[in-house]
Motif scaffolding. Structure first.
Motif, mmCIF file in Angstrom:
data_model
loop_
_atom_site.group_PDB
_atom_site.id
_atom_site.type_symbol
_atom_site.label_atom_id
_atom_site.label_comp_id
_atom_site.label_asym_id
_atom_site.label_seq_id
_atom_site.Cartn_x
_atom_site.Cartn_y
_atom_site.Cartn_z
ATOM 1 N N THR A 131 -5.691 -11.681 -3.640
ATOM 2 C CA THR A 131 -4.881 -10.628 -3.055
ATOM 3 C C THR A 131 -3.734 -11.261 -2.293
ATOM 4 O OG1 THR A 131 -7.067 -9.846 -2.427
ATOM 5 C CG2 THR A 131 -5.231 -8.423 -1.898
ATOM 6 N N ARG A 132 -2.665 -10.553 -2.152
ATOM 7 C CA ARG A 132 -1.666 -11.016 -1.207
ATOM 8 C C ARG A 132 -1.204 -9.842 -0.365
ATOM 9 N NH1 ARG A 132 3.766 -12.153 -4.894
ATOM 10 N NH2 ARG A 132 3.781 -10.121 -5.859
ATOM 11 N N LEU A 155 -4.485 -0.408 -1.900
ATOM 12 C CA LEU A 155 -4.317 -1.570 -2.765
ATOM 13 C C LEU A 155 -3.484 -1.173 -3.974
ATOM 14 C CD1 LEU A 155 -7.959 -2.892 -2.619
ATOM 15 C CD2 LEU A 155 -5.930 -3.994 -1.662
ATOM 16 N N LEU A 185 -4.109 -7.783 -6.794
ATOM 17 C CA LEU A 185 -3.869 -6.617 -5.953
ATOM 18 C C LEU A 185 -3.107 -7.053 -4.714
ATOM 19 C CD1 LEU A 185 -7.501 -5.241 -6.143
ATOM 20 C CD2 LEU A 185 -5.507 -4.280 -7.302
ATOM 21 N N GLU A 186 -2.303 -6.149 -4.204
ATOM 22 C CA GLU A 186 -1.740 -6.425 -2.891
ATOM 23 C C GLU A 186 -1.871 -5.165 -2.070
ATOM 24 O OE1 GLU A 186 2.138 -7.880 -3.684
ATOM 25 O OE2 GLU A 186 2.951 -5.959 -4.310
ATOM 26 N N SER A 187 -2.080 -5.361 -0.790
ATOM 27 C CA SER A 187 -2.334 -4.182 0.029
ATOM 28 C C SER A 187 -1.065 -3.808 0.780
ATOM 29 C CB SER A 187 -3.495 -4.458 0.976
ATOM 30 O OG SER A 187 -3.051 -4.721 2.261
ATOM 31 N N ARG A 188 -0.708 -2.567 0.674
ATOM 32 C CA ARG A 188 0.453 -2.037 1.386
ATOM 33 C C ARG A 188 0.021 -0.750 2.034
ATOM 34 N NH1 ARG A 188 3.646 -3.050 -3.433
ATOM 35 N NH2 ARG A 188 3.488 -0.815 -3.766
ATOM 36 N N GLN A 189 0.349 -0.625 3.296
ATOM 37 C CA GLN A 189 -0.064 0.506 4.115
ATOM 38 C C GLN A 189 -1.477 1.003 3.769
ATOM 39 O OE1 GLN A 189 3.640 1.419 2.996
ATOM 40 N NE2 GLN A 189 3.179 2.954 1.442
#
Lengths: 329, 329
Positions: A324-325, B60, B53-57
């Motif tokens: 993940t990033r 994912l 995956l990247e986590s935003r607010q």
DNA sequence: ATGTTATATAGATATTTATCTATATGGGGG
DNA sequence: CCCCCATATAGATAAATATCTATATAACAT
């Protein structure tokens, strides 16, 4: 059929068996022993819940269910081969996406790199953000972009930098200005004139002001303008003098003269900045590689100052977080 | 990307995570705990070798590589769902293939079952083999077919049988024959006449001869003919008399008379025979089910003798060999 | 700040898998 | 009828997988 215990490996083995028609031959091809393959086959059959193969005159032939499984397996393995190709393209920087944030002044030069790059890698999508130094710093803090271009990098605690271009700041006056024909000018002579300045937060202004401070000089009358273009045109129109990046001047500039001020040009360099705490996208890395290799073909030799290979080397060492990033909103 | 450790289960989990946008929610949907899903995700990321995956607010989102993996996973899982449907169709006997071997005489009746069946299951391919009893026995020994129709089953050591139709053998004479108008005839009266017989190896002939033997009678003059049709026509033409399956006679047969011989008809029954040492194809099983259910709509009631349900019940118990099955060439 | 919520990590364990060697079995050819 | 080949089974083992509970960490909303 129980899909829970189905592996791609199992399908590979199955495909090899169907293709070769015997378990032993498949085992040889897969560098496994025959019982191993037999076992896998058994497991697969159990997972599917139907006989898959039948033996006739010493060869194995797929049953109805077996044929369909063979077809499905081929398709599925093929799909993942494609995915693998896609990954290679991503990794090679041949496709994908990156965003780059430029300080205003750099916009006069960066297209010379971005243009050829996007011709070489048409599948890479690039987003360019432009603003003054302060705005770019905010973007940097928020980790909004893959690459940043500054003349003077921020903290560097979380960043790696690599110079690539000289960015000399020169003093300019309109043609016909009394100082324009002089062999040598002293900055103090300019300070009586009105100086056109960028807004606070601009890198050019910051550099100029800190240079003045070093010289123990103080600005006289000023006029603030929101863009390099506006200043350039203002100078040409006789509104005052200015200190500007040489890149802002067009190749031919008949109505503007660069003054031979002692101590100028103020030397600075643009550099690509990469956050070291955020994984760099392959596409961005690909752009840096491209820049390192083709910079000399894209810009005037007198501005060249290519230290990008060093940056690339330092990036190679960086550890990677694979799953993940993070990105701030 | 290392495909070796890729499971379908892993893809299912991944798809659930992308679809729901959070690990915890996906875990709930999959009836797993959140750490379990996190772990799977980690493994998947390692197998792929790229961040997925990247986590935003707080949600994912898939990266580039992640999106492509999502697409690939959906396609691949979808493909195996289709395969599952295919299997169900196979299992339900709605598609697939089977072969059936008939003794000659049965060919007069079996189309009445096979026709409606293939209308109901157009995706099932049927192969019909026809020959005399001896030939069918050979096919049976060699396990060449899924189903066999005999009047008298072979050994039964490796077979299950189920009766479905009466097959009465009657004596026939041409209209106008001296015996044709009699109320009652004795077989001995016929044996002076020439009898038309099928070849040795025929079931009809075998039945007739063993019946004669029981009665202590011996054949007089005979003439051998290769088919029931030929015999029927021969009788009509006055070449002699014969003992034939009643099914061989067309519904209207103005030039042939059934003689009321004492002790006739010789009662026998056709039965479906299934080898018990060979797994029965779903399609064949489907045909048996169809026959059990629809026989009464397909044949004349006076011949009905449907004991197929019993056969089906016995087949249900049979153990299954899931991986492989054997067939002789 | 602080509590809430979502993720990640650690530690534990039963199950399954992959794989081997050795051996039994079964069919086809002489 | 016996031998040879291919396949299946048995027994063994190291590795990995799937899964849990408990806990730490990070991000978000008050």
């Amino acid at each position: 059929m129980n899909i829970r215990h189905l592996t791609f490996r199992l399908l590979q083995v199955y495909v090899a068996v169907v293709a070769s028609g015997t378990v032993s031959e498949a085992a040889r091809r897969l560098h496994l022993t025959q019982p191993t393959v037999s076992m896998q086959l058994k497991r697969l059959g159990e997972a599917v819940g139907e006989p898959l193969l039948e033996s006739r005159q010493g060869r194995l032939y797929p049953t109805e269910a077996g044929s369909e499984l063979y077809r499905a397996s081929r398709e599925v393995l093929g799909r993942f081969d494609d995915f693998d190709d896609y990954l290679s393209a991503l990794r090679g920087g041949e496709r994908g996406r990156f965003s780059i944030a430029l300080v205003n002044t750099a916009q006069y030069v960066l297209p010379r790199l971005l243009g050829p790059h996007s011709r070489a890698f048409p599948e890479v999508e690039v987003t360019v953000h432009i603003g003054n130094r302060r705005q770019m710093l905010t973007r940097f803090e928020r980790q909004e972009d893959d690459l940043y271009v500054f003349s003077h990098p921020p903290s560097l605690a979380h960043a790696r930098a690599g110079r690539f271009l000289r960015n000399p700041l020169v003093a300019v006056a309109p043609r016909g200005h009394p100082l324009a024909t002089r062999e040598q000018v002293d900055m103090s002579e300019l300070l009586g004139e009105r100086m056109l300045l960028r807004e606070p937060g601009s890198a050019t202004r910051m550099l100029f002001e800190s240079w003045l401070q070093e010289q123990g000089l103080t600005l006289g009358p000023t006029l603030q303008m929101a863009s390099n273009e506006a200043i350039r045109i203002g100078v040409a129109a006789g509104m005052g003098l200015a200190v500007l990046s040489e890149h802002v001047l067009p190749p031919e500039h008949p109505d503007i003269v660069i003054l031979p001020v002692a101590g100028l040009p103020i030397e600075s360099h643009w550099q690509f900045i990469v956050r070291s705490d955020r994984r760099l996208s392959h596409a961005a890395l690909g752009f840096l590689r491209f820049a390192a290799g083709h910079l000399d073909e894209c810009v005037e030799p007198r501005f060249l100052s290519n230290e990008l290979q060093g940056l690339l080397d330092r990036l190679e060492e960086a550890p990677r977080n694979l799953t993940t990033r993070r990105t701030e909103p």
